[in-house]
Motif scaffolding. Structure first.
Motif, PDB file in Angstrom:
ATOM      1  N   SER A   1      -3.458  53.656  21.930  1.00 12.11           N
ATOM      2  CA  SER A   1      -2.813  54.956  21.757  1.00 12.11           C
ATOM      3  C   SER A   1      -3.659  56.046  22.392  1.00 12.11           C
ATOM      4  CB  SER A   1      -2.627  55.266  20.273  1.00 12.11           C
ATOM      5  OG  SER A   1      -1.821  54.289  19.653  1.00 12.11           O
ATOM      6  N   GLU A   2      -2.999  57.138  22.726  1.00 10.30           N
ATOM      7  CA  GLU A   2      -3.729  58.300  23.248  1.00 10.30           C
ATOM      8  C   GLU A   2      -4.830  58.703  22.268  1.00 10.30           C
ATOM      9  OE1 GLU A   2      -1.391  61.125  26.295  1.00 10.30           O
ATOM     10  OE2 GLU A   2      -0.736  61.296  24.209  1.00 10.30           O
ATOM     11  N   ALA A   3      -5.931  59.163  22.833  1.00 11.19           N
ATOM     12  CA  ALA A   3      -7.121  59.609  22.108  1.00 11.19           C
ATOM     13  C   ALA A   3      -7.985  58.459  21.623  1.00 11.19           C
ATOM     14  CB  ALA A   3      -6.779  60.518  20.933  1.00 11.19           C
TER      15      ALA A   3
ATOM     16  N   SER B   1     -11.889  58.961  25.125  1.00 10.00           N
ATOM     17  CA  SER B   1     -10.594  59.385  24.629  1.00 10.00           C
ATOM     18  C   SER B   1      -9.579  59.291  25.767  1.00 10.00           C
ATOM     19  CB  SER B   1     -10.673  60.825  24.101  1.00 10.00           C
ATOM     20  OG  SER B   1      -9.400  61.272  23.674  1.00 10.00           O
TER      21      SER B   1
ATOM     22  N   GLN C   1      -5.924  59.104  27.867  1.00 12.87           N
ATOM     23  CA  GLN C   1      -4.675  59.844  27.944  1.00 12.87           C
ATOM     24  C   GLN C   1      -3.594  58.921  28.495  1.00 12.87           C
ATOM     25  OE1 GLN C   1      -6.278  62.787  30.653  1.00 12.87           O
ATOM     26  NE2 GLN C   1      -6.300  64.318  29.020  1.00 12.87           N
ATOM     27  N   TRP C   2      -2.356  59.334  28.304  1.00 18.65           N
ATOM     28  CA  TRP C   2      -1.240  58.545  28.805  1.00 18.65           C
ATOM     29  C   TRP C   2      -1.396  58.281  30.307  1.00 18.65           C
ATOM     30  CZ3 TRP C   2       2.646  60.195  32.261  1.00 18.65           C
ATOM     31  CH2 TRP C   2       3.693  59.289  32.425  1.00 18.65           C
ATOM     32  N   SER C   3      -1.940  59.265  31.012  1.00 19.62           N
ATOM     33  CA  SER C   3      -2.087  59.144  32.465  1.00 19.62           C
ATOM     34  C   SER C   3      -3.151  58.117  32.878  1.00 19.62           C
ATOM     35  CB  SER C   3      -2.435  60.504  33.082  1.00 19.62           C
ATOM     36  OG  SER C   3      -3.617  61.012  32.496  1.00 19.62           O
ATOM     37  N   ASP C   4      -3.866  57.558  31.911  1.00 18.41           N
ATOM     38  CA  ASP C   4      -4.841  56.509  32.229  1.00 18.41           C
ATOM     39  C   ASP C   4      -4.193  55.137  32.295  1.00 18.41           C
ATOM     40  OD1 ASP C   4      -7.207  58.257  30.171  1.00 18.41           O
ATOM     41  OD2 ASP C   4      -7.094  58.229  32.378  1.00 18.41           O
ATOM     42  N   THR C   5      -2.909  55.073  32.035  1.00 15.95           N
ATOM     43  CA  THR C   5      -2.183  53.815  32.185  1.00 15.95           C
ATOM     44  C   THR C   5      -2.304  53.335  33.625  1.00 15.95           C
ATOM     45  OG1 THR C   5      -0.615  54.296  30.426  1.00 15.95           O
ATOM     46  CG2 THR C   5       0.108  52.745  32.125  1.00 15.95           C
TER      47      THR C   5
ATOM     48  N   VAL D   1      -1.422  52.992  27.879  1.00 14.98           N
ATOM     49  CA  VAL D   1      -1.720  53.995  26.864  1.00 14.98           C
ATOM     50  C   VAL D   1      -0.404  54.530  26.333  1.00 14.98           C
ATOM     51  CG1 VAL D   1      -2.856  56.172  26.331  1.00 14.98           C
ATOM     52  CG2 VAL D   1      -3.876  54.601  28.007  1.00 14.98           C
TER      53      VAL D   1
ATOM     54  N   PRO E   1       1.816  57.130  24.324  1.00 17.77           N
ATOM     55  CA  PRO E   1       1.687  58.541  23.938  1.00 17.77           C
ATOM     56  C   PRO E   1       1.710  58.733  22.419  1.00 17.77           C
ATOM     57  CG  PRO E   1       3.375  58.259  25.614  1.00 17.77           C
ATOM     58  CD  PRO E   1       2.980  56.889  25.159  1.00 17.77           C
TER      59      PRO E   1
END
Lengths: 113, 114
Positions: B14-16, B80, B82-86, B112, B114
């Motif tokens: 999950s994010e974070a 931590s 973020q979704w953009s790290d997918t 990741v 959101p």
């Protein structure tokens, strides 16, 4: 701006029909590489050029050939594609052959039917 | 010849959440180490690299990696995500006194949520 450009992005070829994948670079790098990446596997180096010097990996099949007519362009020729040659083909460049990072193109996904 | 091992091919978090991806290599000589990232539909991009010096390397987008020579490891971390790290993450190694030929691991597919 794209620095390593591969064409086409997707290529479909028939079993046994020769196919050529192309790569160009705007970085003026000395070294160009071709990697093969099959599904869920690590990219595997096929060969590389240092300037005009061709270096083949020991386990690269004879079916795979390469040409580098000038600094900017490098081609991968597959003389008689088999079903097992379906993969993503990645082109990369590096400024030199020692201790420099490699820059990759987007790859060409080859399908053999 | 060098070889690289990456475990846990698929990672969902999950994010974070914090992320750590393991990378172990085998090679008897001195190496350079890299992490590359491939975002969906894009080319492999360099995330960070280690050639020499401080074994804790900081890369782009908040990533860092630590070279532990005694463990032949170069693990990637981000505190931590973020979704953009997918993306798919590849560890790679080459010989310091070789010809820059990269040996890659199989990659970690990170998703990741959101």
């Amino acid at each position: 701006d794209a620095m390593v450009i591969q064409n086409p992005r997707y290529q479909v070829t028939q079993f046994g029909k020769p196919v050529t994948l192309s790569c160009s670079q705007t970085l003026n790098h000395n070294v160009m590489y071709w990697y093969q990446q099959k599904s869920s596997q690590a990219p595997k180096l096929l060969f590389h050029y240092y300037d005009k010097d061709f270096n083949n990996e020991a386990d690269t099949p004879d079916n795979f050939q390469s040409r580098r007519p000038n600094t900017s362009f490098c081609f991968l020729d597959i003389r008689s594609p088999g079903l097992g040659d379906a993969a993503m083909y990645l082109c990369a460049t590096s400024r030199d052959s020692l201790n420099t990072e490699a820059f990759f193109g987007q790859g060409t996904r080859l399908t053999v039917v | 010849a060098q070889s690289v091992s990456q475990h846990n091919h698929h990672v969902i978090l999950s994010e974070a959440a914090s992320l750590e991806l393991g990378c172990n290599y085998s090679y008897g000589g001195t190496v350079n180490l890299f992490w590359y990232v491939q975002y969906p539909g894009q080319h492999l991009q360099l995330l960070l690299k280690y050639f020499s010096g401080d074994p804790l390397v900081k890369g782009i987008k908040g990533f860092e990696a630590e070279f532990i020579k005694s463990k032949f490891s170069f693990n990637l971390r981000k505190p931590s995500v973020q979704w953009s790290d997918t993306a798919e993450y590849f560890c790679a190694v080459n010989a310091r006194y070789g010809n820059n030929r990269l040996a890659f691991g199989k990659g970690n597919q990170v998703v990741v949520i959101p």
